[in-house]
Design a protein around this motif. Structure first.
Motif, mmCIF file in Angstrom:
data_model
loop_
_atom_site.group_PDB
_atom_site.id
_atom_site.type_symbol
_atom_site.label_atom_id
_atom_site.label_comp_id
_atom_site.label_asym_id
_atom_site.label_seq_id
_atom_site.Cartn_x
_atom_site.Cartn_y
_atom_site.Cartn_z
ATOM 1 N N ASP A 54 0.698 -1.431 0.094
ATOM 2 C CA ASP A 54 -0.021 -0.018 -0.086
ATOM 3 C C ASP A 54 0.940 1.398 0.096
ATOM 4 O O ASP A 54 0.390 2.071 -0.416
ATOM 5 N N GLU A 85 4.578 3.827 4.371
ATOM 6 C CA GLU A 85 3.470 3.158 4.911
ATOM 7 C C GLU A 85 4.137 2.137 5.856
ATOM 8 O O GLU A 85 3.701 2.247 7.296
ATOM 9 N N GLU A 141 7.591 1.636 6.560
ATOM 10 C CA GLU A 141 8.694 2.108 6.855
ATOM 11 C C GLU A 141 10.081 1.137 6.393
ATOM 12 O O GLU A 141 10.977 1.322 7.214
ATOM 13 N N GLY A 159 13.109 0.782 16.442
ATOM 14 C CA GLY A 159 11.644 1.091 16.101
ATOM 15 C C GLY A 159 11.299 2.262 15.260
ATOM 16 O O GLY A 159 10.092 2.562 15.167
ATOM 17 N N THR A 160 12.494 2.631 14.705
ATOM 18 C CA THR A 160 12.160 3.543 13.617
ATOM 19 C C THR A 160 13.069 3.267 12.496
ATOM 20 O O THR A 160 14.232 2.836 12.641
ATOM 21 N N TRP A 180 13.225 9.984 10.540
ATOM 22 C CA TRP A 180 11.995 10.797 10.762
ATOM 23 C C TRP A 180 12.559 12.137 11.506
ATOM 24 O O TRP A 180 11.692 13.090 12.019
ATOM 25 N N GLN A 218 -1.113 17.909 0.307
ATOM 26 C CA GLN A 218 -1.105 16.611 0.667
ATOM 27 C C GLN A 218 0.363 16.048 0.718
ATOM 28 O O GLN A 218 0.414 15.135 1.424
ATOM 29 N N GLY A 258 5.817 7.291 16.508
ATOM 30 C CA GLY A 258 6.667 6.776 15.397
ATOM 31 C C GLY A 258 6.091 7.285 13.967
ATOM 32 O O GLY A 258 5.059 8.067 14.531
ATOM 33 N N SER A 259 6.739 7.170 13.216
ATOM 34 C CA SER A 259 6.237 7.497 11.886
ATOM 35 C C SER A 259 6.320 8.740 11.491
ATOM 36 O O SER A 259 6.606 9.459 12.285
ATOM 37 N N GLU A 260 6.120 9.087 10.238
ATOM 38 C CA GLU A 260 6.252 10.491 9.812
ATOM 39 C C GLU A 260 5.297 11.506 10.710
ATOM 40 O O GLU A 260 5.565 12.647 10.884
ATOM 41 N N ARG A 289 1.634 6.512 15.641
ATOM 42 C CA ARG A 289 1.169 5.558 15.002
ATOM 43 C C ARG A 289 -0.405 5.667 14.934
ATOM 44 O O ARG A 289 -0.806 5.235 13.540
ATOM 45 N N HIS A 300 -1.033 8.042 12.180
ATOM 46 C CA HIS A 300 -0.310 7.419 10.736
ATOM 47 C C HIS A 300 -1.632 6.527 10.282
ATOM 48 O O HIS A 300 -1.674 6.515 9.006
ATOM 49 N N ARG A 340 -4.653 8.033 8.456
ATOM 50 C CA ARG A 340 -4.607 8.421 7.013
ATOM 51 C C ARG A 340 -5.421 7.426 6.193
ATOM 52 O O ARG A 340 -6.011 7.895 5.133
ATOM 53 N N HIS A 341 -5.897 6.397 6.909
ATOM 54 C CA HIS A 341 -6.777 5.495 6.064
ATOM 55 C C HIS A 341 -7.956 5.679 6.508
ATOM 56 O O HIS A 341 -8.690 4.686 6.237
ATOM 57 N N GLN A 377 -7.122 9.557 -0.509
ATOM 58 C CA GLN A 377 -6.360 10.318 -1.013
ATOM 59 C C GLN A 377 -6.155 10.104 -2.380
ATOM 60 O O GLN A 377 -5.384 9.631 -3.009
ATOM 61 N N HIS A 407 -4.802 2.997 -2.115
ATOM 62 C CA HIS A 407 -4.757 3.606 -1.024
ATOM 63 C C HIS A 407 -6.110 2.886 -0.212
ATOM 64 O O HIS A 407 -6.979 3.313 -0.410
ATOM 65 N N GLY A 408 -5.779 1.891 0.685
ATOM 66 C CA GLY A 408 -6.841 1.311 1.452
ATOM 67 C C GLY A 408 -7.565 2.411 2.405
ATOM 68 O O GLY A 408 -6.993 2.775 3.145
ATOM 69 N N ARG A 464 -5.247 -5.604 6.349
ATOM 70 C CA ARG A 464 -3.777 -6.055 6.377
ATOM 71 C C ARG A 464 -3.000 -5.236 7.447
ATOM 72 O O ARG A 464 -3.286 -4.007 7.611
ATOM 73 N N VAL A 485 0.699 -4.492 9.564
ATOM 74 C CA VAL A 485 2.193 -4.667 9.646
ATOM 75 C C VAL A 485 2.475 -4.389 10.969
ATOM 76 O O VAL A 485 2.340 -3.405 11.543
ATOM 77 N N ILE A 502 2.788 -1.077 13.151
ATOM 78 C CA ILE A 502 3.300 0.055 12.197
ATOM 79 C C ILE A 502 2.289 0.659 11.361
ATOM 80 O O ILE A 502 2.204 2.034 11.260
ATOM 81 N N THR A 503 1.527 0.053 10.746
ATOM 82 C CA THR A 503 0.542 0.315 10.088
ATOM 83 C C THR A 503 -0.509 -0.624 9.850
ATOM 84 O O THR A 503 -0.555 -1.674 9.957
ATOM 85 N N PHE A 532 -4.351 -1.196 6.945
ATOM 86 C CA PHE A 532 -4.898 -0.489 6.003
ATOM 87 C C PHE A 532 -6.150 -1.877 5.309
ATOM 88 O O PHE A 532 -5.553 -2.925 5.330
#
Lengths: 107, 243
Positions: free
Chosen positions: A17, A41, A43, A62-63, A74, A105, B137-139, B143, B146, B149-150, B154, B161-162, B228, B230, B237-238, B240
């Motif tokens: 994804d 998604e 990472e 963890g990152t 990040w 976006q 974590g994540s951008e 989490r 993150h 977003r689902h 988008q 993109h689920g 799914r 992860v 982690i994610t 979707f």
């Protein structure tokens, strides 16, 4: 600041994804710019756009981490690459560039 | 014309003369039993039985105990929004109500849960009932942000993109459900290891979302019935919906 382009290699082969995007890490101590491919998604990190070699060990658990300095991708010294940076890395021919309608976006 | 009421002593006396003595004793016993049991029955079952005093017209009936389950809003908004002041109505509440403290402690416990199900572990980490950890974590910085977003499409995003059809609380419940079933190797679930990450897939009986992104738009946003996940250990982690 939002960027008008989304630069990616392909859809992530691991999670299916995410997009494998070019991430650059600016090592301020050594004054070096390092590029890698990061799934936005799951990472997963690859060392180059061929997506053959994953980078699994970093200094921060963890990152996702930079394959060069080992710091988190990040952190503020890392960002999604823009077109000049992709050219600088020599990866321009390996990526797809999409112009976004909604620029907000893309960060 | 004077109106006769049920409280008129003369009328009550006349009625009592017509009733046999054993009936009177029975009614007296019933009244005594009711006097003691009424507050307890109200407390146990959430009924609204009036007290003897209320029936005699000396007191207003007690307000019913709230049977509506507590529905706390998102913790993020709850933390910042002050609770509206609740007027005290001590005279309308039965004294010594046994469920009062229990109900308030339950509400307090639910208030502490983020998105109604996540238990705080400290340092901005949360644990789901199934044992999944949602950590920074994540951008996006966390989490939970993150996976949020689902919750919406988008349409300009390249590829698929689920998108989950529901709010965050429902999404977290679906993730927990998928995790439990996939860990238990339930029918239709899949799991694989990928360099320290575990990827689970679990089907659902009903549609849980749709395919978004440019590919989703091209395919006219087909409905999705699989999720799914992860994970890295128990850390999500994610997650979707997928085809």
């Amino acid at each position: 600041m939002a960027k008008p382009f989304l630069i990616f290699v392909k859809q992530c082969p691991v999670c299916g994804d995410g997009l494998c995007r070019v991430r650059v890490c600016h090592d301020l101590q050594r004054g070096r710019l390092t590029g890698c491919i990061l799934c936005d998604e799951c990472e997963t990190v690859w060392t180059d756009p061929t997506l053959k070699q994953k980078f699994l060990r970093g200094k921060v658990e963890g990152t996702p981490c930079c394959p060069d300095c080992g710091q988190s991708l990040w952190e503020t010294n890392s960002h999604w690459a823009d077109i000049p940076e992709v050219c600088l890395l020599g990866w321009y021919d390996s990526v797809q560039i999409v112009r976004k309608e909604n620029r907000d976006q893309i960060v | 014309m004077a109106r006769r009421t049920s409280n008129d002593p003369q009328a009550i006396a006349n009625v009592l003369r017509l009733i046999p003595a054993k009936w009177l004793v029975g009614m007296l016993v019933a009244a005594v039993l009711y006097f003691f049991l009424q507050p307890k029955l109200n407390a146990w079952f959430g009924w609204n039985l009036p007290s003897i005093a209320a029936m005699a017209g000396n007191e207003t009936p007690a307000k019913p105990a709230s049977t509506k389950p507590a529905q706390p809003e998102l913790a993020s908004t709850k933390a910042t929004e002050p609770k509206p002041a609740q007027p005290k109505a001590a005279s309308t509440k039965p004294s010594g109500e046994p469920t009062k403290s229990t109900a308030s402690s339950k509400t307090q416990q639910q208030d502490d849960l983020k998105y109604r199900i996540l238990k705080p572990l400290g340092r901005d980490r949360y644990e789901s009932p199934a044992g999944l950890i949602y950590a920074p974590g994540s951008e996006e910085g966390h989490r939970l942000s993150h996976i949020a977003r689902h919750l919406e499409d988008q349409p300009d995003r390249p590829g698929s993109h689920g998108v989950f059809d529901g709010d965050m609380a429902a999404f977290l419940v679906a993730i927990d459900d998928a995790y439990k079933r996939a860990r238990g190797h339930a029918k239709g679930t899949k799991s694989r290891l990928e360099d320290g990450m575990t990827i689970y897939e679990a089907p659902f009986d009903q549609t849980i979302g749709y395919l978004g992104g440019t590919e989703g738009a091209r395919k006219k946003n087909p409905k999705l019935k699989k999720l799914r996940l992860v994970l890295r250990d128990r850390n999500l982690i994610t997650a979707f919906p997928i085809q």
